[in-house]
Scaffold this active site. Structure first.
Site, PDB file in Angstrom:
ATOM      1  N   ASP A  94       7.300  11.298  -4.868  1.00 41.45           N
ATOM      2  CA  ASP A  94       6.302  10.743  -5.797  1.00 41.45           C
ATOM      3  C   ASP A  94       4.948  10.503  -5.143  1.00 41.45           C
ATOM      4  OD1 ASP A  94       8.091   8.718  -4.480  1.00 41.45           O
ATOM      5  OD2 ASP A  94       6.530   7.347  -5.192  1.00 41.45           O
ATOM      6  N   ASP A 138      11.361   5.356   9.470  1.00 44.01           N
ATOM      7  CA  ASP A 138      10.799   4.934   8.182  1.00 44.01           C
ATOM      8  C   ASP A 138      10.863   6.033   7.122  1.00 44.01           C
ATOM      9  OD1 ASP A 138      10.139   2.535   9.461  1.00 44.01           O
ATOM     10  OD2 ASP A 138       8.223   3.355  10.135  1.00 44.01           O
ATOM     11  N   LYS A 183      15.700   5.376   5.139  1.00 43.65           N
ATOM     12  CA  LYS A 183      17.141   5.288   5.435  1.00 43.65           C
ATOM     13  C   LYS A 183      17.788   4.147   4.666  1.00 43.65           C
ATOM     14  CE  LYS A 183      16.091   4.921   9.817  1.00 43.65           C
ATOM     15  NZ  LYS A 183      14.662   5.266   9.762  1.00 43.65           N
ATOM     16  N   GLN A 212      15.535   4.024  13.538  1.00 44.43           N
ATOM     17  CA  GLN A 212      14.491   4.907  14.063  1.00 44.43           C
ATOM     18  C   GLN A 212      14.642   6.346  13.533  1.00 44.43           C
ATOM     19  OE1 GLN A 212      16.077   2.640  16.806  1.00 44.43           O
ATOM     20  NE2 GLN A 212      14.662   1.329  15.724  1.00 44.43           N
ATOM     21  N   GLY A 215      13.243  -1.566  10.664  1.00 46.14           N
ATOM     22  CA  GLY A 215      12.990  -2.294   9.429  1.00 46.14           C
ATOM     23  C   GLY A 215      13.411  -1.392   8.291  1.00 46.14           C
ATOM     24  N   THR A 219       6.440  -4.538  11.929  1.00 46.57           N
ATOM     25  CA  THR A 219       5.232  -5.058  12.583  1.00 46.57           C
ATOM     26  C   THR A 219       4.016  -5.099  11.660  1.00 46.57           C
ATOM     27  OG1 THR A 219       4.697  -2.843  13.350  1.00 46.57           O
ATOM     28  CG2 THR A 219       5.957  -4.238  14.866  1.00 46.57           C
ATOM     29  N   GLY A 220       4.118  -4.490  10.486  1.00 44.90           N
ATOM     30  CA  GLY A 220       2.983  -4.475   9.555  1.00 44.90           C
ATOM     31  C   GLY A 220       1.888  -3.498   9.953  1.00 44.90           C
TER      32      GLY A 220
HETATM   33  P1  GDP Z   1      13.641   3.110   6.870  1.00 42.81           P
HETATM   34  O1  GDP Z   1      13.217   2.424   8.121  1.00 42.81           O
HETATM   35  O2  GDP Z   1      13.950   4.561   7.093  1.00 42.81           O
HETATM   36  O3  GDP Z   1      14.757   2.409   6.151  1.00 42.81           O
HETATM   37  O4  GDP Z   1      12.377   3.082   5.905  1.00 42.81           O
HETATM   38  P2  GDP Z   1      11.422   1.812   5.599  1.00 42.81           P
HETATM   39  O5  GDP Z   1      12.143   0.882   4.715  1.00 42.81           O
HETATM   40  O6  GDP Z   1      10.853   1.274   6.863  1.00 42.81           O
HETATM   41  O7  GDP Z   1      10.220   2.526   4.881  1.00 42.81           O
HETATM   42  C1  GDP Z   1      10.384   3.231   3.686  1.00 42.81           C
HETATM   43  C2  GDP Z   1       9.501   2.582   2.617  1.00 42.81           C
HETATM   44  O8  GDP Z   1       9.348   3.458   1.518  1.00 42.81           O
HETATM   45  C3  GDP Z   1      10.095   1.298   2.049  1.00 42.81           C
HETATM   46  O9  GDP Z   1       9.052   0.444   1.678  1.00 42.81           O
HETATM   47  C4  GDP Z   1      10.858   1.786   0.815  1.00 42.81           C
HETATM   48  O10 GDP Z   1      10.986   0.800  -0.190  1.00 42.81           O
HETATM   49  C5  GDP Z   1       9.942   2.884   0.346  1.00 42.81           C
HETATM   50  N1  GDP Z   1      10.604   4.015  -0.323  1.00 42.81           N
HETATM   51  C6  GDP Z   1      11.821   4.554  -0.083  1.00 42.81           C
HETATM   52  N2  GDP Z   1      12.008   5.652  -0.851  1.00 42.81           N
HETATM   53  C7  GDP Z   1      10.878   5.797  -1.570  1.00 42.81           C
HETATM   54  C8  GDP Z   1      10.432   6.776  -2.532  1.00 42.81           C
HETATM   55  O11 GDP Z   1      11.119   7.733  -2.844  1.00 42.81           O
HETATM   56  N3  GDP Z   1       9.188   6.595  -3.052  1.00 42.81           N
HETATM   57  C9  GDP Z   1       8.372   5.556  -2.720  1.00 42.81           C
HETATM   58  N4  GDP Z   1       7.177   5.482  -3.275  1.00 42.81           N
HETATM   59  N5  GDP Z   1       8.764   4.626  -1.829  1.00 42.81           N
HETATM   60  C10 GDP Z   1       9.983   4.751  -1.251  1.00 42.81           C
HETATM   61  P1  IMO Z   2      13.203   2.280  11.512  1.00 46.38           P
HETATM   62  O1  IMO Z   2      14.672   2.091  11.767  1.00 46.38           O
HETATM   63  C1  IMO Z   2       9.372   3.659  13.094  1.00 46.38           C
HETATM   64  C2  IMO Z   2       8.653   3.032  17.373  1.00 46.38           C
HETATM   65  C3  IMO Z   2       7.589   2.024  17.766  1.00 46.38           C
HETATM   66  C4  IMO Z   2       7.072   2.660  19.059  1.00 46.38           C
HETATM   67  C5  IMO Z   2       8.357   3.233  19.672  1.00 46.38           C
HETATM   68  C6  IMO Z   2       8.985   2.357  20.755  1.00 46.38           C
HETATM   69  O2  IMO Z   2      12.617   1.277  10.606  1.00 46.38           O
HETATM   70  O3  IMO Z   2      12.925   3.694  11.120  1.00 46.38           O
HETATM   71  P2  IMO Z   2      10.389   0.098  20.638  1.00 46.38           P
HETATM   72  O4  IMO Z   2      10.005  -1.256  20.136  1.00 46.38           O
HETATM   73  O5  IMO Z   2      11.560   0.703  19.979  1.00 46.38           O
HETATM   74  O6  IMO Z   2      10.487   0.124  22.141  1.00 46.38           O
HETATM   75  O7  IMO Z   2       9.099   1.023  20.290  1.00 46.38           O
HETATM   76  O8  IMO Z   2       9.256   3.408  18.602  1.00 46.38           O
HETATM   77  N1  IMO Z   2       9.697   2.523  16.484  1.00 46.38           N
HETATM   78  C7  IMO Z   2       9.789   2.816  15.178  1.00 46.38           C
HETATM   79  N2  IMO Z   2       8.978   3.545  14.380  1.00 46.38           N
HETATM   80  N3  IMO Z   2      10.493   3.129  12.592  1.00 46.38           N
HETATM   81  C8  IMO Z   2      11.341   2.428  13.381  1.00 46.38           C
HETATM   82  O9  IMO Z   2      12.544   1.980  12.960  1.00 46.38           O
HETATM   83  C9  IMO Z   2      10.977   2.204  14.732  1.00 46.38           C
HETATM   84  N4  IMO Z   2      11.547   1.543  15.768  1.00 46.38           N
HETATM   85  C10 IMO Z   2      10.763   1.756  16.831  1.00 46.38           C
HETATM   86  O10 IMO Z   2       6.586   1.929  16.795  1.00 46.38           O
HETATM   87  O11 IMO Z   2       6.228   3.731  18.762  1.00 46.38           O
HETATM   88 MG    MG Z   3      11.615   1.282   8.825  1.00 45.62          MG
END
Ligand code: GDP
Ligand code: IMO
Ligand code: MG
Length: 424
Positions: A332, A12, A15, A223, A39, A300-301
């Protein structure tokens, strides 16, 4: 050019946003591991796309590929394609390819993930998407591959072969073995197989050919580094290798072809699920970061645990991935915090450490040592240029760069495409 992008922390990191930003310069974007535990959020204008399987290059002209190292839930793929179609974005075999060897997540894998997690005294906090059990079957050589999903005869023959064993396994976990041969689920998988038949491809061949032709290919990780099944914080990890080398192995591209490896690094740190997080902020400050950063899981929220920037973990990520550059996200979110802390080392069992101990149980004992930097009050979300940042934000970024010893290429100050600028 072959570029690998991985998350440097616990997932998260942003990416999806950075891949979407860079994808305009790439002919192919390929996912190489994980499944719909991921996600990845891409925001374009007012539209927010949450991608679990389809690579984040989908919104641009790139061809997107799902490699054989991914575990694919066909129902989720169908939902994602429908979601794009509702937004007027056509997904067809010209746009998306799935490797013939990609492992399929079966309904019983999801069931087994849930049953096992419920029975664990010490939880992992999995996403309950069947990821671990799909990978177990891959390694045990008991998986369904994409090639079987799309061929009814092969699919039914494979089910016949595997069902008795799977039924025993489900029963042993305390579940109902009927899920394995549930007629409605089998019909649905056959239907989905028909839908995806034209998408089947040889990902390694496509990528190597593209590279031979001088095209640009990007590998998108899911991940994060410390969730890696080999080098992460076991047992609190996912079931695939999330680091850069894994892109080569999983996509079938030789390491000699890699040109650059980009880290996605959040300006602080978050973690979903269980496992150590030495700089974790509980209480008001943690809640503030969670709220300001919208740190709730895309899949998963669940609320993400938040903490200060952890340099020892980042140093290890740099070693494991061999990063050539870093994209720093969510700067930010730190606005209004004073001081801003950087964890530069740990004290662990009376010892001072600058690099994380290898074992998870030792990392759990580590207490952070902080360097404090003055914060800033200015909102950064409209900033378009590095020099436009408040002085203390510039100093924070420069200090991180100095400590990480890897150049920062992009800085992100909001979820939108435009909220990113280059740091020359
Ligand atoms: P990923 O799994 O690495 O693709 O990241 P996620 O999408 O799960 O989580 C990143 C969250 O931060 C998302 O809701 C993006 O829209 C948000 N996001 C990404 N870059 C920025 C940023 O520079 N600032 C803020 N405030 N939100 C960001
Ligand atoms: P993105 O690509 C953050 C975490 C789960 C749990 C552990 C094992 O959005 O960055 P799993 O279901 O893979 O067997 O769960 O890994 N986990 C993540 N945490 N971002 C993810 O993906 C994740 N994918 C799995 O929360 O701790
Ligand atoms: Mg994510």
């Amino acid at each position: 050019m072959f570029t690998i992008i991985t998350g440097a922390q616990f997932g998260d990191e942003g990416k999806g946003k950075i891949v979407d930003l860079l994808a305009k310069d790439y002919n192919i974007v390929a996912r190489f591991q994980g499944g719909n535990n991921a996600g990845h959020t891409v925001r374009v204008g007012d539209e927010v796309y949450k991608l679990h399987l389809i690579p984040s290059g989908i919104l641009l002209d790139s061809r997107v590929l799902i490699g054989p190292g991914v575990v694919l839930n066909p129902e989720v793929l169908a939902e994602e394609i429908t979601m794009f179609e509702k937004h007027g974005i056509k997904v067809n075999a010209e746009k998306l390819g799935v490797d013939a060897k990609t492992s399929i997540i079966m309904p019983y894998h999801i069931e087994m993930d849930g049953l096992r997690e419920a029975s664990r005294e010490k939880k992992i906090g999995t996403t309950k998407r069947g990821i671990g059990y799909a990978y177990i079957d891959k390694v045990a050589r008991d998986e369904f591959r994409m090639a079987e999903l799309v061929d009814q005869e092969r699919f039914l023959a494979r089910l016949e072969e595997l069902a008795p064993q799977k039924e025993k396994e489900i029963a042993a976990l305390g579940g109902d073995p009927k899920i394995v041969r549930d007629p409605a689920l089998i019909d649905r998988y056959i239907e989905l197989g028909k839908k995806f038949a034209t998408y089947v491809t040889d990902v390694s061949m496509e990528i190597n050919k593209a590279l031979d032709e001088g095209k640009h290919v990007m590998a998108e990780a899911a991940q994060g580094t410390h969730l890696d099944v080999i080098h992460g914080t076991q047992k609190f990890v996912t079931s695939s290798s999330t680091i850069a080398g894994s892109a080569c192995a999983n996509l079938g591209v030789g390491p000699t072809r890699v040109d650059n490896v980009i880290a996605i690094v959040k300006a602080y740190i978050t973690r979903v699920g269980e496992g150590p997080l030495p700089t974790e902020l509980t209480g008001e400050l943690g809640e503030r970061l969670q709220k300001a950063g919208g740190e709730f899981g895309t899949t998963t929220g669940r609320g993400r645990r938040c903490g200060w920037f952890d340099l020892p973990l980042l140093k290890k990520a740099i070693a494991l991935n061999g990063y050539t550059e870093i994209s720093l996200t969510k700067l930010d979110v730190l606005t209004g915090l004073n001081p801003i802390r950087i964890c530069t080392g740990y004290t662990c069992k009376g010892e001072k450490l600058e690099y994380p101990p290898e074992l998870t149980e030792d990392l759990a004992e580590c207490k952070p040592v902080y360097e404090d930097l003055p914060g800033w009050e200015t909102d950064l979300t409209e900033v378009k240029d590095f020099e436009e940042l408040p002085e203390n934000a510039i100093n924070y970024v420069k200090r991180l760069e100095e400590l990480m010893k890897v150049p920062i290429n992009y800085i992100s100050v909001g979820p939108g495409r435009a909220q990113t600028f280059k740091k020359e």
